[in-house]
Design an enzyme around this catalytic site. Structure first.
Site, PDB file in Angstrom:
ATOM      1  N   GLY A 110      77.324  54.265  49.336  1.00 18.77           N
ATOM      2  CA  GLY A 110      77.193  53.655  50.658  1.00 18.77           C
ATOM      3  C   GLY A 110      75.841  54.011  51.257  1.00 18.77           C
ATOM      4  O   GLY A 110      74.880  54.315  50.536  1.00 18.77           O
ATOM      5  N   ASN A 111      75.790  54.012  52.575  1.00 18.39           N
ATOM      6  CA  ASN A 111      74.546  54.285  53.281  1.00 18.39           C
ATOM      7  C   ASN A 111      74.028  55.695  52.971  1.00 18.39           C
ATOM      8  O   ASN A 111      72.894  55.894  52.534  1.00 18.39           O
ATOM      9  CB  ASN A 111      74.840  54.112  54.772  1.00 18.39           C
ATOM     10  CG  ASN A 111      73.625  54.171  55.666  1.00 18.39           C
ATOM     11  OD1 ASN A 111      73.619  54.911  56.630  1.00 18.39           O
ATOM     12  ND2 ASN A 111      72.599  53.400  55.375  1.00 18.39           N
ATOM     13  N   LYS A 120      81.637  64.336  55.629  1.00 22.90           N
ATOM     14  CA  LYS A 120      81.982  64.938  56.919  1.00 22.90           C
ATOM     15  C   LYS A 120      83.461  64.722  57.191  1.00 22.90           C
ATOM     16  O   LYS A 120      84.015  63.667  56.864  1.00 22.90           O
ATOM     17  CB  LYS A 120      81.143  64.316  58.047  1.00 22.90           C
ATOM     18  CG  LYS A 120      79.653  64.654  57.968  1.00 22.90           C
ATOM     19  CD  LYS A 120      79.230  65.766  58.916  1.00 22.90           C
ATOM     20  CE  LYS A 120      77.812  66.263  58.640  1.00 22.90           C
ATOM     21  NZ  LYS A 120      76.774  65.573  59.423  1.00 22.90           N
ATOM     22  N   LYS A 124      82.708  69.526  65.435  1.00 20.57           N
ATOM     23  CA  LYS A 124      81.612  69.134  66.343  1.00 20.57           C
ATOM     24  C   LYS A 124      81.937  67.836  67.085  1.00 20.57           C
ATOM     25  O   LYS A 124      81.452  67.613  68.191  1.00 20.57           O
ATOM     26  CB  LYS A 124      80.316  68.978  65.570  1.00 20.57           C
ATOM     27  CG  LYS A 124      80.417  67.851  64.567  1.00 20.57           C
ATOM     28  CD  LYS A 124      79.113  67.330  64.051  1.00 20.57           C
ATOM     29  CE  LYS A 124      79.429  66.023  63.329  1.00 20.57           C
ATOM     30  NZ  LYS A 124      78.279  65.367  62.753  1.00 20.57           N
ATOM     31  N   ASN A 159      80.401  59.778  69.046  1.00 18.91           N
ATOM     32  CA  ASN A 159      81.495  60.397  69.793  1.00 18.91           C
ATOM     33  C   ASN A 159      81.060  60.718  71.214  1.00 18.91           C
ATOM     34  O   ASN A 159      81.806  60.537  72.164  1.00 18.91           O
ATOM     35  CB  ASN A 159      81.974  61.664  69.069  1.00 18.91           C
ATOM     36  CG  ASN A 159      82.740  61.336  67.807  1.00 18.91           C
ATOM     37  OD1 ASN A 159      83.931  61.079  67.850  1.00 18.91           O
ATOM     38  ND2 ASN A 159      82.049  61.302  66.670  1.00 18.91           N
TER      39      ASN A 159
END
Lengths: 345, 345
Positions: free
Chosen positions: B11-12, B120, B204, B269
């Site tokens: 992917g990216n 992540k 986070k 977020n």
């Protein structure tokens, strides 16, 4: 016995902190005497003494206008009167006035008084860094704690929520100052590290310059976060090298990462660093144009640190500080900040 | 013997990291085989297979358009072919695809392969947190390192300077992955802590929500810095409670404070938290309006952490996480974030 508090200084930050002290001592009759004297350098405001204005209007109309001070804060123009019967000495004045002031009061204070200072910056004397707490401790012969954090005086005075860090040597001192300063909107953490917080308070301005360079060059969030973090790492490295009493966890406190974030996002050193990278103007011109007479602390601090590291042959351990200094004196282009590891070789 | 590298994901982020891997193995003929296979989930782009496009144009036109990939990166549609002879397995794909994929390859890989993941997030299974490295290690029976930091794929692909952290279990694994990933513009630090970095990468997002609330409410820099720092403290507390292998200094690395800063200043977020505080709209509406189908990770993560802490009777130790969760589910007003210490009592 209740403790008498003396506030030495009454500028913007001194007045904001006097408000907190006044509120807290009023709520704690066990630990604190119910009046706190605040030393005010006397000046005339529209024909009236500033001390008189503060003691009648309960407002420091010159340095913290619009904020009511508690009535238990008593403005006093004679320094000896303020310090002579105090158990807790709160130093909150510009650091350049401190050395002479300390010499003037060293024989006047109580032998078992305890001090705390809220003064950002450090002294550089004969090529060595001297933390302000060391100077106070050496001259007065008493313990000196530090209070440092991400605190802007006007925001604290308006009771906007923030945090701060008190560094102590003895637990007892830490606890009494916790009681004196902690409120719901000014949240205190106490740590057994006096020097770490004050070194953070000085060195963060170097990192803020570097963050400003990134902003001025239009670098993205990852690059700026990297420069901030590498800066924090070098702050930690420098402070832990300077004194064995400095502990790693200090850098995760408000005085460390908290203050660094605020300073690198919004502070004046960041702003001037950005402008420098964009315009290439000289620092004294930037100070005039952007700061209305205030000083950029990061540039001279970077130079002092550079000289200390150079003398001790330690520049290679602090490549970011070194690079920011070289950029600030025009030896390197601002864009070289991201080549901080290789550009000095 | 040189090591063969397999990149599992394209992917990216996978494509951006493939560029770095390709550049690095080309420069290091001692340690690495000179081709790296990249597993590509086959799809048709304008009538042509994506793997064919990548292998002829050397560009992932769908997920990382405009960036040339090194010619030693070979796109392969069959997963078994990619992993079966690999010594180093680089997992970089959305975490929801991982469990099935691991089961499919567990009998195909080399017994002495070593893995690293760049994913992540964490799994929450039956009310427990399961770090992705644990899952990979458990299913495949090999060491799994982590690579986490303040890294946006497109910025890394454009060679903008940033930092990252590799967490290892054995020094040998840390060192080989350092060689595989470190470049002048993508600066790697290796630390002996696998789990700390990945817990940071998940938690986070909760703190970023809280930072967004502060922005939405118009709070100043000190307040926001305080929320970020208290969030970092709770991240540390949670991670160190979760595993004894987590060390305090991890939180000063790029995966800790670095990524937190980027996420709380610029991330999605944060943006959604700000919009929530301003408009009070439901999260699924906010996702549609702001994220174009992407998900807000902080809201479900806060809920899972809340449930873990609630079950273990540990909510009182994580008052900020608790408060952010309660705000996110509408139990509290966003402005209560600054009363995080008292509002849950």
């Amino acid at each position: 016995m209740t403790k008498k508090v003396a506030i030495i200084g009454s500028g913007n930050w001194g007045s904001a902190i006097a408000k907190i002290i006044g509120m807290n001592i009023a709520k704690n009759t066990t630990d604190f005497d119910q009046k706190a004297k605040m030393w005010v350098y006397e000046e005339m405001i529209d024909g009236q003494k500033l001390t008189e204005i503060i003691n009648t209007k309960h407002e420091n109309v010159k340095y913290l206008p619009g904020i009511k001070l508690p009535e238990n804060i008593v403005a006093v123009p004679e320094l000896d009167d303020v310090v002579s019967d105090a158990d807790l000495l709160v130093f909150v004045l510009p650091h350049q006035f401190l050395p002479r002031l300390l010499n003037g009061i060293k024989d006047k204070i109580k032998k078992d008084a305890v001090a705390i200072h809220l003064i950002k910056g450090v002294f550089f004397i004969d090529g060595e860094m001297v933390p302000i707490s060391s100077r106070i401790k050496d001259v007065l012969g008493i313990e000196c704690c530090t209070l440092m954090g991400a605190n802007v005086a006007n925001e604290v005075a308006r009771e906007e929520f923030c945090e701060t860090t008190i560094g102590y040597e003895t637990q007892e001192a830490g606890e009494i100052f916790f009681k004196l300063f902690n409120t719901k909107f000014f949240e205190v953490t106490i740590i057994q590290d006096v020097t770490g917080p004050e070194i953070c308070g000085a060195l963060k301005n170097i990192v803020a310059l570097g963050s400003g360079f990134c902003d001025g060059l239009g670098y993205g969030g990852n690059t700026k976060a990297a420069i901030m973090r590498i800066g924090l790492k070098e702050m930690r490295g420098f402070a832990m090298m300077y004194s064995k009493t400095v502990v790693e966890s200090t850098f995760l406190e408000s005085c460390g990462v908290g203050d660094l974030i605020t300073t690198c996002i919004g502070g004046r050193n960041r702003k001037c660093g950005e402008y420098f990278a964009k315009t290439g103007k000289a620092w004294d011109v930037i100070e005039k144009e952007l700061l209305n007479g205030q000083k950029i602390q990061g540039v001279p601090c970077a130079k002092e640190i550079y000289e200390i590291l150079s003398t001790k042959n330690l520049l290679a351990k602090f490549p970011l500080f070194h690079t920011i200094h070289r950029i600030s004196v025009g030896e390197l282009e601002p864009k070289e900040i991201i080549n901080y590891k290789s550009v000095n070789n």
